[in-house]
Design an enzyme around this catalytic site. Structure first.
Site, PDB file in Angstrom:
ATOM      1  CG  ASN A   1      -5.658   3.168   6.513  1.00 17.41           C
ATOM      2  OD1 ASN A   1      -5.793   2.048   6.972  1.00 17.41           O
ATOM      3  ND2 ASN A   1      -4.685   3.976   6.897  1.00 17.41           N
TER       4      ASN A   1
ATOM      5  CG  ASP B   1       0.486  -4.154   2.901  1.00 17.62           C
ATOM      6  OD1 ASP B   1       0.980  -3.665   1.863  1.00 17.62           O
ATOM      7  OD2 ASP B   1      -0.255  -3.523   3.653  1.00 17.62           O
TER       8      ASP B   1
ATOM      9  CG  HIS C   1      -0.457   0.237   2.527  1.00 16.15           C
ATOM     10  ND1 HIS C   1      -0.150  -0.770   3.415  1.00 16.15           N
ATOM     11  CD2 HIS C   1      -0.178   1.394   3.186  1.00 16.15           C
ATOM     12  CE1 HIS C   1       0.276  -0.258   4.548  1.00 16.15           C
ATOM     13  NE2 HIS C   1       0.272   1.063   4.434  1.00 16.15           N
TER      14      HIS C   1
ATOM     15  CB  SER D   1       2.632   1.773   6.428  1.00 14.30           C
ATOM     16  OG  SER D   1       1.387   1.721   7.073  1.00 14.30           O
TER      17      SER D   1
ATOM     18  CG  PHE E   1       0.655  -5.084   6.900  1.00 11.73           C
ATOM     19  CD1 PHE E   1      -0.723  -5.101   6.719  1.00 11.73           C
ATOM     20  CD2 PHE E   1       1.284  -6.268   7.267  1.00 11.73           C
ATOM     21  CE1 PHE E   1      -1.465  -6.264   6.908  1.00 11.73           C
ATOM     22  CE2 PHE E   1       0.564  -7.430   7.465  1.00 11.73           C
ATOM     23  CZ  PHE E   1      -0.819  -7.433   7.280  1.00 11.73           C
ATOM     24  CG  ASP E   2      -3.626  -2.912   9.763  1.00 17.59           C
ATOM     25  OD1 ASP E   2      -3.782  -1.812  10.318  1.00 17.59           O
ATOM     26  OD2 ASP E   2      -4.550  -3.535   9.223  1.00 17.59           O
TER      27      ASP E   2
END
Length: 803
Positions: free
Chosen positions: A341, A235, A92, A671, A687-688
């Site tokens: 997001n 990701d 992303h 990220s 990533f999250d």
């Protein structure tokens, strides 16, 4: 013997207390110069590097530590992972570059991209990469400039000017150099502006796409799984930095060569296991752990609900455009992803603040300070009250960039043209000469991404929101656009849908945008390069934007006065907080390089379900429906049967690992951050965060603060079994990797979920003990005893894998 048994029990209790203390210490995003303060706890948990091996302020790119391999990627983080300039980040984070290169004929968003040779790599226009070279304390210089200033607005203006002067001196051409220097500098404030530093970066402009998986991998689970656990998302993406033949950064050119970094993070192909030490190196964007209580309360009650509602409406507009035309879907993809997001993030913060009772806890904390600090707290509360009054207006003006494209473009062009007439140091931040290339690229891409029909709907939405503002907080520029339609919401029922509201204003928006040329990149760049043409333009959107810029300008002195107050009140409040909170204290995230550490560790959700720390490919296959957000590519389905016996499989899980949880302290900006093991080797890509940790920007929870990491073995398997990219495996130094050598026979496989909604059970540790940490970090009784033995067993296996 009895005395020995008692002594052993006491030792056990002491050890458990140490484990608990170490777990609590995982809170913190530490500046490089603070690593030494937390190094003892981190090394006890498994860090094998010295502080200097991570970051040595006296060193250079070659001798200054592994964190010099970590770069700022325009709001994300990335890291060099090969000597040929290969960069790893999230899918992303490379999304904008993928979108910019995509078309109906070559939809890289949907199908992914792989360059078979370096000559096939695609330019990631507008993407820049910044590597930190040095940090310098400039607090004395800032303080000297502010001495004797009593007016709030003047104080902010002087601070802006001294920051620009420091940056200008840092970026100036020096003896022996020729322009451009590709040196990028920034003055950053820490600890509520108690401390000021100059950060000097080297900036790379020639960045190219090397590999990105299909969206069905990079976004697997889509918005359904976003901010959730379990996750099965690949990701990750690969980029490459290029420089001139002299080895120095340069603008994009076909003759440029790959950059040779002095520091890289080499992959650890044998992977990780629960209980193992890991650390996140990155550029976290912003947190509010040290925000005053009244402002957190306002955000809960006002700004977060506004954001969630408006973003949901704009996402629906973009979805409708994409459904109408696949080409429009490509144009709006990056903006939609950003909005989705942020919208879910706002809802997650509201949920977390309510569940954790954090607002009341902070109000109670500030109440303890009120007796000794009434002037400070009173000043902060007054700032919050003023923000409440202007919140709706400020929200629309601040979000113009994700609203109607042509109106945002016109506003930027007008401000840019006006600022060019001023001396560089007096120009508004973001509109200085150093920002020219970035602004030009942004305007060009925005024009390319403009769809007239979508723009009409977005402008109609903006007009509807503006028309709902109270009279004292209205936006004059949008009122001029409304004309006779002003007050069009009067009489509509409160239950009116977003479509109903847009219908009231669609006619106005259509008329305003009917004859604009600001969707043409060539014409936009012509106005940017020749500002004189702008003043002569009768483009209806430019005419409307001239009035809107007046509203933007009117906010400047208000913002400056507020910032001037916070320059004084912030450090005062931070000193008060230090009297209540344990030290060392980290500074709220501000987009600068940080070190966060923790262990691979599951958790227990509020509903009592126990979450394992790792996910595997068989679980992703169980979620596969063949449509929508859960549609794995055919190439992955074809390779999947052999994944559990591949060299990238986990011998304990008996499957290919996809993602893992760690109890590190992260936020937006992390990220793409590399996650390393105790020896400094790359094991994954942050990533999250989990849903229960979305409110982590305000409050840390040892039991539920978990960040989500894509396992590097998933990337390596994709490159090997799916893409057959042997040349990249060779470049990464893992081509000859034969698979891990387990220290013991694999245990029973992880229990698989019955459906996409099921929760995978934790894998049992050797000896039959389920030692996954889930919740309290202070075990007691027999559970504590077995938990300790299990953790010791995990540590031994981790050490074996590291060898």
């Amino acid at each position: 013997m009895r005395r020995l048994a008692i002594s052993s029990s006491l030792l056990l209790l002491a050890t458990l207390a140490l484990i608990s203390a170490n777990a609590d210490a995982n809170e913190g995003k530490w500046k490089p110069d603070q690593i030494a303060e937390v190094h003892g706890q981190a090394s006890a948990a498994g860090l094998e590097l010295t502080p200097e091996q991570l970051w040595d302020p006296k060193g250079d790119e070659r001798t200054g530590g592994l964190m010099r391999a970590v770069a700022n990627l325009g709001g994300c983080t990335a890291a060099f992972i090969s000597r040929e300039g290969l960069i790893a980040t999230n899918h992303h984070c490379a999304y904008g570059a993928l979108q910019a290169n995509s078309s109906i004929e070559h939809d890289y968003l949907k199908n992914g991209f792989l360059a078979k040779t370096k000559a096939d790599e695609l330019p990631a226009k507008g993407t820049t990469l910044k590597l930190l070279r040095s940090t310098t304390d400039v607090g004395d210089q800032v303080a000297a400039a502010l001495v004797g200033i009593t007016d709030d607005q003047t104080r902010a203006q002087v601070l802006d000017k001294v920051q620009k002067q420091i940056v200008e001196a840092c970026e100036a051409v020096r003896a022996g150099e020729t322009a451009p220097t590709y040196r990028s500098c920034r003055v950053a404030g820490f600890f509520l502006n108690s401390h000021w530093e100059l950060h000097e970066y080297v900036e790379f402009e020639d960045v190219r796409l090397v590999y990105a998986p299909p969206s069905a991998i990079g976004e697997y689970g889509g918005e359904t799984d976003n901010w959730m656990w379990p996750r099965h998302t690949g990701d990750f993406s690969l980029l490459r930095a290029y420089v001139g033949k002299d080895g120095k950064p340069a603008a994009f050119a076909s003759e440029n060569v790959p950059y040779v970094p002095e520091q890289i993070l080499a992959p650890a192909p044998e992977g990780v296991i629960p209980g193992q030490f890991v650390a996140v190196l990155g550029y976290p964007g912003a947190t509010d752990r040290q925000l005053w209580a009244a402002e957190i309360e306002r955000q809960r009650d006002q700004s977060l609900p506004i954001r969630a509602e408006a973003y949901a409406e704009w996402i629906a507009i973009l979805d409708a455009g994409a459904a109408r035309d696949p080409a429009v879907g490509i144009k709006v993809a990056a903006t939609k992803k950003t909005l989705a997001n942020r919208e879910k993030n706002a809802r997650g913060k509201l949920d977390g603040l309510a569940r954790l009772g954090h607002v009341q806890a902070r109000l109670d904390e500030d109440a303890k300070l009120a007796g000794s600090a009434d002037p400070t707290l009173a000043g902060l509360v007054a700032i919050t009250a003023a923000r409440r009054e202007r919140a709706g207006k400020v929200f629309l003006l601040d979000n113009l960039g994700v609203g109607p494209r042509t109106l945002a473009t016109a506003s930027d062009l007008i401000i840019w043209a006006r600022e060019q007439a001023k001396p560089d140091l007096e120009r508004r931040a973001g509109f200085q000469e150093r920002n020219r290339n970035g602004m030009r690229a942004k305007l060009e891409q925005r024009a390319k991404d403009t769809d007239p029909a979508v723009d009409v709907e977005l402008l109609a939405s903006f007009l509807a929101h503006a028309d709902a503002l109270p009279e004292a907080g209205r936006i004059a520029g949008l009122d001029r656009l409304l004309g006779a339609a002003k007050g069009g919401l009067v009489g509509l029922p409160a239950s009116s849908s977003a479509a109903d509201r847009r219908a009231v204003y669609r006619e106005v928006a259509t008329a305003a945008l009917a004859e604009t040329a600001l969707g043409d990149p060539a014409k936009v760049l012509g106005l940017f390069d020749d500002p004189a043409k702008l003043s002569e333009s009768e483009d209806p959107v430019i005419v409307a934007a001239r009035a809107l810029v007046e509203d933007i300008d009117a906010q400047v002195p208000i913002d400056e006065a507020e910032r001037g107050q916070l320059i004084v009140l912030g450090p005062q409040y931070f000193e008060l907080l230090k009297s209540l909170r344990p030290t060392p204290l980290d500074s709220d995230a501000n987009g600068t390089l940080r070190f966060s550490w923790g262990t691979i560790r599951g958790y227990t959700k509020p509903d009592g379900s126990v979450q394992a720390a790792q996910t595997v490919l068989s679980e992703a296959l169980a979620k596969h429906t063949g449509e929508g957000e859960f549609d794995l590519p055919d190439s992955v389905l074809a390779a999947a049967p052999a994944a559990s016996t591949s060299r990238w499989a986990d011998p304990v899980l008996s499957d290919l690992p996809l993602c893992f949880l760690m109890d590190g302290d992260t936020t937006g900006g992390n990220s793409g951050s590399p996650v390393i093991d105790g020896r400094g080797r790359l094991v994954g890509f942050n990533f999250d965060r989990v849903w229960e940790n979305v409110a982590g920007d305000y409050v840390w929870s040892d039991g539920q603060s978990r960040n989500v990491v894509a396992d590097v073995r998933y990337l390596l398997w994709m490159l090997d079994a799916v893409e057959h990219a042997d040349w990249l495996l060779a470049e990464l130094g893992v081509a000859k990797f034969a698979g891990p050598s387990p220290t013991a026979k694999p245990v029973a496989p992880v229990s698989k979920p019955e459906s996409a909604k099921s929760t995978p059970a934790p894998a049992p540790a050797q000896g039959g003990c389920n030692c996954e940490a889930t919740g309290s970090t202070s075990p007691s009784g027999l559970f504590g005893l077995f938990g300790l033995f299990g953790l010791l067993g995990i540590r031994r296996r981790a050490q074996g894998l590291r060898r």
